[in-house]
Design a protein around this motif. Structure first.
Motif, PDB file in Angstrom:
ATOM      1  N   TYR A  59      37.784  37.070 -36.222  1.00  9.82           N
ATOM      2  CA  TYR A  59      37.716  35.663 -36.665  1.00  9.82           C
ATOM      3  C   TYR A  59      36.724  35.310 -37.567  1.00  9.82           C
ATOM      4  N   TYR A  60      35.439  35.797 -37.308  1.00  8.15           N
ATOM      5  CA  TYR A  60      34.372  35.215 -38.309  1.00  8.15           C
ATOM      6  C   TYR A  60      34.262  35.783 -39.632  1.00  8.15           C
ATOM      7  N   SER A  61      35.320  36.711 -39.820  1.00  2.00           N
ATOM      8  CA  SER A  61      35.336  37.033 -41.372  1.00  2.00           C
ATOM      9  C   SER A  61      36.492  36.070 -41.895  1.00  2.00           C
ATOM     10  N   TYR A  62      37.412  35.611 -41.103  1.00  2.00           N
ATOM     11  CA  TYR A  62      38.340  34.719 -41.677  1.00  2.00           C
ATOM     12  C   TYR A  62      37.737  33.272 -42.045  1.00  2.00           C
ATOM     13  N   PHE A  63      36.802  32.891 -41.072  1.00  2.00           N
ATOM     14  CA  PHE A  63      35.963  31.633 -41.255  1.00  2.00           C
ATOM     15  C   PHE A  63      35.076  31.890 -42.400  1.00  2.00           C
ATOM     16  N   PHE A  89      22.422  31.660 -46.986  1.00  2.00           N
ATOM     17  CA  PHE A  89      22.315  32.500 -45.826  1.00  2.00           C
ATOM     18  C   PHE A  89      22.930  31.641 -44.806  1.00  2.00           C
ATOM     19  N   MET A  90      23.847  32.488 -43.923  1.00  2.00           N
ATOM     20  CA  MET A  90      24.615  32.074 -42.979  1.00  2.00           C
ATOM     21  C   MET A  90      23.497  32.066 -41.661  1.00  2.00           C
ATOM     22  N   VAL A  91      23.148  31.150 -41.114  1.00  7.43           N
ATOM     23  CA  VAL A  91      22.191  31.148 -40.033  1.00  7.43           C
ATOM     24  C   VAL A  91      22.673  30.903 -38.589  1.00  7.43           C
ATOM     25  N   SER A  92      24.050  30.374 -38.619  1.00  8.43           N
ATOM     26  CA  SER A  92      24.603  30.166 -37.141  1.00  8.43           C
ATOM     27  C   SER A  92      25.991  30.271 -37.250  1.00  8.43           C
ATOM     28  N   ASN A  93      26.649  30.806 -36.295  1.00  5.88           N
ATOM     29  CA  ASN A  93      28.165  31.135 -36.276  1.00  5.88           C
ATOM     30  C   ASN A  93      28.600  31.025 -34.667  1.00  5.88           C
ATOM     31  N   GLN A  94      29.700  30.250 -34.406  1.00  9.22           N
ATOM     32  CA  GLN A  94      30.150  30.010 -33.140  1.00  9.22           C
ATOM     33  C   GLN A  94      31.714  30.119 -33.378  1.00  9.22           C
ATOM     34  N   CYS A  95      32.463  30.717 -32.362  1.00 12.47           N
ATOM     35  CA  CYS A  95      33.834  30.616 -32.370  1.00 12.47           C
ATOM     36  C   CYS A  95      34.350  30.558 -30.743  1.00 12.47           C
ATOM     37  N   THR A  96      35.183  29.591 -30.669  1.00 14.68           N
ATOM     38  CA  THR A  96      35.953  29.742 -29.398  1.00 14.68           C
ATOM     39  C   THR A  96      37.334  30.257 -29.442  1.00 14.68           C
ATOM     40  N   SER A 119      19.056  21.272 -47.759  1.00 15.24           N
ATOM     41  CA  SER A 119      19.427  22.574 -48.135  1.00 15.24           C
ATOM     42  C   SER A 119      20.549  23.233 -47.375  1.00 15.24           C
ATOM     43  N   SER A 120      20.970  22.484 -46.246  1.00 13.15           N
ATOM     44  CA  SER A 120      21.790  23.237 -45.303  1.00 13.15           C
ATOM     45  C   SER A 120      23.129  22.374 -45.281  1.00 13.15           C
ATOM     46  N   VAL A 121      24.130  23.140 -44.722  1.00 11.94           N
ATOM     47  CA  VAL A 121      25.562  22.426 -44.620  1.00 11.94           C
ATOM     48  C   VAL A 121      26.187  23.021 -43.368  1.00 11.94           C
ATOM     49  N   HIS A 122      26.513  22.160 -42.298  1.00 14.74           N
ATOM     50  CA  HIS A 122      27.220  22.303 -41.053  1.00 14.74           C
ATOM     51  C   HIS A 122      28.715  22.235 -41.392  1.00 14.74           C
ATOM     52  N   TYR A 123      29.420  23.361 -41.062  1.00 10.21           N
ATOM     53  CA  TYR A 123      30.903  23.380 -41.146  1.00 10.21           C
ATOM     54  C   TYR A 123      31.392  23.275 -39.613  1.00 10.21           C
ATOM     55  N   ARG A 124      32.752  22.747 -39.798  1.00 11.68           N
ATOM     56  CA  ARG A 124      33.639  22.772 -38.690  1.00 11.68           C
ATOM     57  C   ARG A 124      34.766  23.799 -39.343  1.00 11.68           C
ATOM     58  N   CYS A 163      44.617  28.282 -32.501  1.00 10.03           N
ATOM     59  CA  CYS A 163      44.402  29.172 -31.741  1.00 10.03           C
ATOM     60  C   CYS A 163      42.652  29.442 -31.748  1.00 10.03           C
ATOM     61  N   ALA A 164      41.983  29.080 -32.694  1.00  6.53           N
ATOM     62  CA  ALA A 164      40.447  29.271 -32.434  1.00  6.53           C
ATOM     63  C   ALA A 164      39.800  28.256 -33.276  1.00  6.53           C
ATOM     64  N   THR A 165      38.670  27.725 -32.700  1.00  2.35           N
ATOM     65  CA  THR A 165      37.798  26.703 -33.290  1.00  2.35           C
ATOM     66  C   THR A 165      36.305  27.268 -33.611  1.00  2.35           C
ATOM     67  N   GLY A 166      35.609  26.590 -34.336  1.00  7.11           N
ATOM     68  CA  GLY A 166      34.087  27.154 -34.587  1.00  7.11           C
ATOM     69  C   GLY A 166      33.708  26.605 -35.339  1.00  7.11           C
ATOM     70  N   SER A 167      32.199  26.847 -35.659  1.00  8.92           N
ATOM     71  CA  SER A 167      31.290  26.316 -36.341  1.00  8.92           C
ATOM     72  C   SER A 167      30.376  27.282 -36.981  1.00  8.92           C
TER      73      SER A 167
END
Length: 200
Positions: A59-63, A89-96, A119-124, A163-167
């Protein structure tokens, strides 16, 4: 490659996802309306694990795919390291995980931007499975190369609940120094187009 991890979603995940007494304020993330950009993702045979569904790590590769697709297509991200003025640079990943998907399916990955810093972007992020029919969703070359935005009629082919949510959080740096740098204005403008309504 498969994982030895036991089932990563509860057997009653579907009922948990739809039960009103289990809803939390962030449950709006489970719906199409919480996102601005969508990209169909073709699952692959290798994505399945021995339990017959897409392995949790995939799922992380899909995101990652939907994020970088949008950055390249709509923000002008140059991914050639030798000529790029900025690198993410990806500094944080989360998936539920809420309900499983498997091969062959074509879910749609969803993207919104919650915060744009210096310099940062927070994604939903979310993944919406296709509605249960005998036919795969009607996806063409333009959908794969351009994606589509909220309100597009093809969203009707996908379940309204994710079916999955993340940030995720990107920090953009100068490739020569690896130090955080100000986001270019045109790049920032492309990101602001995806600011989620409850983040403005």
């Amino acid at each position: 490659m498969t994982s030895g991890v036991v089932r990563w979603f509860p057997r009653n995940a579907r009922s948990l996802a739809t039960s009103s007494k289990n809803r939390r304020p962030e449950d709006c993330r489970w719906h199409h309306e919480a996102y601005g950009y969508f990209l169909p993702i073709q699952t692959r045979w290798q994505d399945n694990d021995q339990y017959g569904h897409v392995n949790n790590a995939v799922y992380y590769s899909y995101f990652d795919t939907v994020i970088n697709h949008y950055l390249i297509r709509y923000c002008g991200l140059n991914t050639r390291l030798l000529t790029s003025s900025t690198v993410g640079f990806m500094v944080s990943n989360q998936c539920t995980y809420h309900t499983p998907i498997s091969f062959p399916q074509i879910p749609v990955a969803a993207l919104a931007v919650e915060k744009v810093g210096r310099s940062s972007v927070h994604y939903r992020l979310a993944l919406f499975p296709p509605k249960p029919t005998k036919e795969l969703p009607s996806i063409d070359h333009h959908d794969l190369s351009d994606g589509f935005f909220i309100g597009h009629p093809k969203l009707a082919q996908f379940n309204a609940l994710a079916c999955a949510t993340g940030s995720s959080v990107h920090v953009f740096v100068n490739p020569a120094t690896s130090k955080p740098m100000d986001l270019p204005e045109d790049f920032r403008g492309g990101l602001l187009k995806l600011m989620s309504p409850d983040s403005v």
